[in-house]
Scaffold this active site. Sequence first.
Site, PDB file in Angstrom:
ATOM      1  CB  SER A 263     -11.671 -54.192 -42.299  1.00 23.82           C
ATOM      2  OG  SER A 263     -12.063 -52.665 -40.690  1.00 23.82           O
ATOM      3  CE  LYS A 264      -7.551 -59.133 -36.135  1.00 22.48           C
ATOM      4  NZ  LYS A 264      -8.479 -58.615 -35.253  1.00 22.48           N
ATOM      5  NE  ARG A 265      -8.621 -50.523 -38.883  1.00 19.81           N
ATOM      6  CZ  ARG A 265      -8.628 -50.253 -39.942  1.00 19.81           C
ATOM      7  NH1 ARG A 265      -9.318 -48.856 -39.909  1.00 19.81           N
ATOM      8  NH2 ARG A 265      -7.988 -50.459 -40.870  1.00 19.81           N
ATOM      9  CG  ASP A 268     -11.030 -56.405 -34.172  1.00 23.87           C
ATOM     10  OD1 ASP A 268     -11.589 -58.064 -34.237  1.00 23.87           O
ATOM     11  OD2 ASP A 268      -9.574 -55.974 -34.334  1.00 23.87           O
TER      12      ASP A 268
END
Length: 505
Positions: A263-265, A268
């Site tokens: 996921s984008k998380r 990040d």
Amino acid sequence: MSVTVRFAPSPTGPLHMGGVRTALYNYLFAKKHNGRFILRIEDTDQSRYVPGAEEYIMESLAWCGILWDEGPDKDGPHRPYRQSERKELYRKYALQLIESGHAYYAFDTPAELEAMRKRLESEKLSNPQYDCHTRMEMKNSLTMSKDQVNDHIASGNHYVIRAHIPEGREIVVNDLIRGQVRVNSSLLDDKVLFKSDGMPTYHLANVVDDHLMQVSHVIRGEEWLPSAPLHVLLYEFFGWHQSMPLFAHLPLLLKPDGNGKLSKRDGDRLGFPVFPLAWKDPKSGELSSGYKESGYFSEAFVNILALLGWNPGTDQEMFTMDELIESFTLDRVGKSGSKFDPEKAKWFNHQYLQSKSTEELAASYIRLLEEKDMQIDTQKAIRITAMVRERINFIHEMWEQTAFLFIAPSSYDEAFARKKWKPETPGILNALEKHLKEAIPFDVENISKAFQSYMDETGTGMGQIMPGLRLALVGEGKGPDLKEIMEILGKEEVLTRIARATENL
Ligand code: GLU
């Protein structure tokens, strides 16, 4: 069989790298079989529409070299390729299903649906949903008279059209990756196919369009596998079973650590992009990084994606697009998810970078310097590029690697200085000056001679000269070959930096 595939994204935000991989596999499969690759925009859910997302998707695919034969911006026999522009078409198919008894009107209000959910939950039903067990207790054309139904529709009451899922049937999805997937139809819910606002839902529009566009293979993410039995039923309801596309559900891309979908998380948290291009969320203004802007070559990005889920059956790791087209087969796509490895991604970029000519890299370097308002002549740029190219994964790292050539050190690496800057170092460097001044022209060869004559005269070794000299010229203990650095800096700058270091350290 002639091959037609489609990539059918919904413009609900930026395209995740998993989505790009799906598009890539479709593209490779189409090209391999001399087939057609359609880009279809599935924008029937207006509430999830995000401005700019469609453009973003098209730009991303174009950057990757995943080019579609038919699509919103490319004419073709099945136009239009945006579902919102095909809106009028779907009603007819929804009504056809009502007439054949494979769908029905449902008039339940949100409050009534909520009440049903609560009731089923309190009865501790394992699978509380609108289905063969519950539909006869609800407000729909199966439980109401024809007149009541007509009255409701005529008075403009909100309705949906639901699939009438048969009870107790075994549905078989033949998946090219997973084999046969069998599901008992009693477990499926009566999915909404069409809404009274005139819009179809994903399921209806997807199946109708795949049929009308003569799609031969549906290659899509694993998250759609649970919908496949409904789609198989819809093909059957319409009488299109004979020409039903073949399915291939691709495994998930997994996070680098632990389990679960990438996921984008994760990006990040671990410092890597999950989107092909940078994206600015139009509502929140939040910025997400992209592979392109992070310095990845599109060829490297495509190569990385190709190998996340597919294996060539050989040790080959580097593939051009043409080689991928040549080698790609669906039977080499694995069933289980593939862990994304950000370090390996950098490795791929490094390999692509090394495969470029120094002249090409130097041209990028010149552009990089221009962005910083710095000029450099081409020969010098080529020289510097040759010196650092093996040390970098990304073009932008050339600046970090070479900034000291343009900006003299304003501070010195403390830990290195503590270890290597000895009380005698200033004396050594000052004495070296005399020899360096005699190096004419000031090039690697004469600089080497200068070192030699200094060592002959004083009996010092390289080990006593180099660390201090490097610290004086670069500001830290590491970097490319020092004699090369000296030639590039020029005699005057070398002497100035030595003088400054001996004063300040
Ligand atoms: N619109 C769906 C999506 O956004 C397409 C799924 C499919 O390929 O059937 O992923």
